[in-house]
Design an enzyme around this catalytic site. Structure first.
Site, PDB file in Angstrom:
ATOM      1  N   ASP A   1      45.850  32.226  34.613  1.00  0.00           N
ATOM      2  CA  ASP A   1      44.929  33.130  35.318  1.00  0.00           C
ATOM      3  C   ASP A   1      44.920  34.542  34.734  1.00  0.00           C
ATOM      4  O   ASP A   1      44.088  35.362  35.115  1.00  0.00           O
ATOM      5  CB  ASP A   1      45.331  33.247  36.804  1.00  0.00           C
ATOM      6  CG  ASP A   1      44.965  31.998  37.587  1.00  0.00           C
ATOM      7  OD1 ASP A   1      44.159  31.190  37.074  1.00  0.00           O
ATOM      8  OD2 ASP A   1      45.483  31.837  38.717  1.00  0.00           O
TER       9      ASP A   1
ATOM     10  N   SER B   1      49.744  37.031  38.046  1.00  0.00           N
ATOM     11  CA  SER B   1      48.909  37.143  36.844  1.00  0.00           C
ATOM     12  C   SER B   1      48.290  38.531  36.752  1.00  0.00           C
ATOM     13  O   SER B   1      48.208  39.123  35.669  1.00  0.00           O
ATOM     14  CB  SER B   1      47.778  36.107  36.890  1.00  0.00           C
ATOM     15  OG  SER B   1      48.317  34.816  36.995  1.00  0.00           O
ATOM     16  N   SER B   2      47.871  39.059  37.881  1.00  0.00           N
ATOM     17  CA  SER B   2      47.282  40.397  37.903  1.00  0.00           C
ATOM     18  C   SER B   2      48.335  41.451  37.542  1.00  0.00           C
ATOM     19  O   SER B   2      48.062  42.387  36.782  1.00  0.00           O
ATOM     20  CB  SER B   2      46.707  40.680  39.295  1.00  0.00           C
ATOM     21  OG  SER B   2      45.989  41.884  39.312  1.00  0.00           O
TER      22      SER B   2
ATOM     23  N   LYS C   1      42.802  37.898  43.199  1.00  0.00           N
ATOM     24  CA  LYS C   1      41.530  37.190  42.932  1.00  0.00           C
ATOM     25  C   LYS C   1      41.365  36.072  43.956  1.00  0.00           C
ATOM     26  O   LYS C   1      42.350  35.572  44.530  1.00  0.00           O
ATOM     27  CB  LYS C   1      41.476  36.629  41.523  1.00  0.00           C
ATOM     28  CG  LYS C   1      42.537  35.562  41.160  1.00  0.00           C
ATOM     29  CD  LYS C   1      42.203  34.142  41.539  1.00  0.00           C
ATOM     30  CE  LYS C   1      43.329  33.170  41.162  1.00  0.00           C
ATOM     31  NZ  LYS C   1      43.362  31.961  41.978  1.00  0.00           N
TER      32      LYS C   1
ATOM     33  N   PRO D   1      50.640  38.158  48.493  1.00  0.00           N
ATOM     34  CA  PRO D   1      51.684  37.148  48.685  1.00  0.00           C
ATOM     35  C   PRO D   1      51.876  36.278  47.445  1.00  0.00           C
ATOM     36  O   PRO D   1      50.960  36.116  46.642  1.00  0.00           O
ATOM     37  CB  PRO D   1      51.171  36.327  49.880  1.00  0.00           C
ATOM     38  CG  PRO D   1      49.721  36.649  50.011  1.00  0.00           C
ATOM     39  CD  PRO D   1      49.510  38.000  49.413  1.00  0.00           C
TER      40      PRO D   1
ATOM     41  N   GLY E   1      46.548  34.822  42.608  1.00  0.00           N
ATOM     42  CA  GLY E   1      46.742  35.342  41.248  1.00  0.00           C
ATOM     43  C   GLY E   1      47.533  36.639  41.166  1.00  0.00           C
ATOM     44  O   GLY E   1      47.403  37.370  40.182  1.00  0.00           O
TER      45      GLY E   1
END
Ligand code: C5P
Length: 311
Positions: free
Chosen positions: A134, A101-102, A9, A92, A98
């Protein structure tokens, strides 16, 4: 086995408000999924969680968000089964994109299917919020208005920036090759080490932005399922409250932004707590040229602003 591509993101807009009693900060952000992906592949197994990571130096156990997401879902759902997980990192780490989180969101979505749980997305997102601020966004993208500490997410149309001519949907991401701690950036902002960031937290601006997005009459806890037709953000200020603190510590960020602007970016801004910077370009051809012209010392990606959530 289920294999999911977990997108990065960028924060098209990020304004940090006051510190909350729980130690987190209230934020207002426009988050946007982009076409740079990790790959998370999961297989059910009788018991235990086995994580293998390729492409990054991450722990195989607790501290790796795919592991933590699996353990949290198993516990919440009362499941004795385990999972084998292969994580291929392209996003990275500690980059403001994010990625972790993804990966966590992808893991929860895949396990929900593999374990036959049938949890609705909103419930998965709530569990995700415990893992990281996130994470909830990744259940509701590709573009969303995000508030609270990150757990209140409403899907919106892709906004246009103040000063942006032709929104093309193409961006170039640039990363200088080092990580920045999100916690450090929030703390530095809070301690007031950045004069520009302090200015951006003024009340009149907050009121102004709410008016722009047209959310003033809605409760802040509104979530996507209840408001499928969220209003478009007509004109989004180019702003990231955390940018000034990170730039102060790492001046290369200003240099990366300048390079993107010189290469024709209509907007160049740091994402999240950085240090990744993105540039939005009026056409794919402009973005391709800018990407090709980046110094070799920096990592760069030509990415699409996603128009559909990949899961
Ligand atoms: O939620 P997450 O683990 O990603 O956050 C990392 C750190 O960033 C937190 O420990 C907190 O210090 C800071 N943070 C914050 N306010 C937010 C999100 C993160 O202060 N809304």
């Amino acid at each position: 086995m289920i294999s999911l591509r977990a997108p990065a993101k960028i924060n098209l807009f990020l304004r940090v408000g006051g510190r909350r009693p729980d130690g987190y900060h209230d934020i207002e952000s426009v988050m946007q999924m982009v076409g740079l992906y990790d790959v998370v592949s999961l297989r059910p197994r009788r018991r235990g969680i086995d994580v293998r990571v390729q492409g990054a130096d991450l722990p195989a156990g607790s501290g790796n968000l795919v592991y933590d997401a699996t353990a949290a879902l198993a516990e919440e759902a009362g499941i004795a089964a385990g999972a084998s997980i292969r994580l291929i990192k392209h996003i990275p780490i500690g980059a403001g994109l994010g990625g972790g989180s993804s990966d966590a969101a992808a893991t929860l979505i895949a396990l929900n299917r593999l374990w036959g749980l049938r949890w609705p997305r909103v419930r998965l997102a709530e569990l995700g919020a415990v893992l990281g601020s996130d994470v909830p966004f990744f259940f509701h993208g590709p573009t969303a208005w995000v508030t609270g500490r990150g757990e209140q997410v409403r899907r919106i149309a892709r906004p246009r920036f103040v000063g942006e001519t032709t929104p093309s949907g193409w961006a170039v991401l640039v990363n200088p090759g080092f990580a920045v701690s999100t916690r450090w950036a929030f703390e530095a902002l809070q301690s007031g080490s950045a004069p520009v960031a302090r200015r951006s937290r003024g009340v009149p601006e907050r009121v102004g932005l709410s008016a722009i997005i047209g959310l003033t009459n809605h409760r802040s806890a509104d979530t996507i399922p209840r408001f499928p037709g969220a209003p478009a953000l007509a004109s989004c200020p180019v702003e990231n409250s955390l940018e000034s603190v990170t730039v102060l510590e790492y001046p290369v960020i200003e240099e990366m932004k300048r390079r993107l602007r010189d290469a024709g970016a209509s907007v160049a801004l740091m994402s999240g707590s950085g240090p990744t910077v993105f540039g939005l370009f009026p056409s794919r051809a402009d973005a391709v040229r800018a990407h090709a012209g980046l110094p070799l010392a920096w990592k760069g990606w030509l990415v699409k602003l996603l128009r559909r959530i990949p899961w």
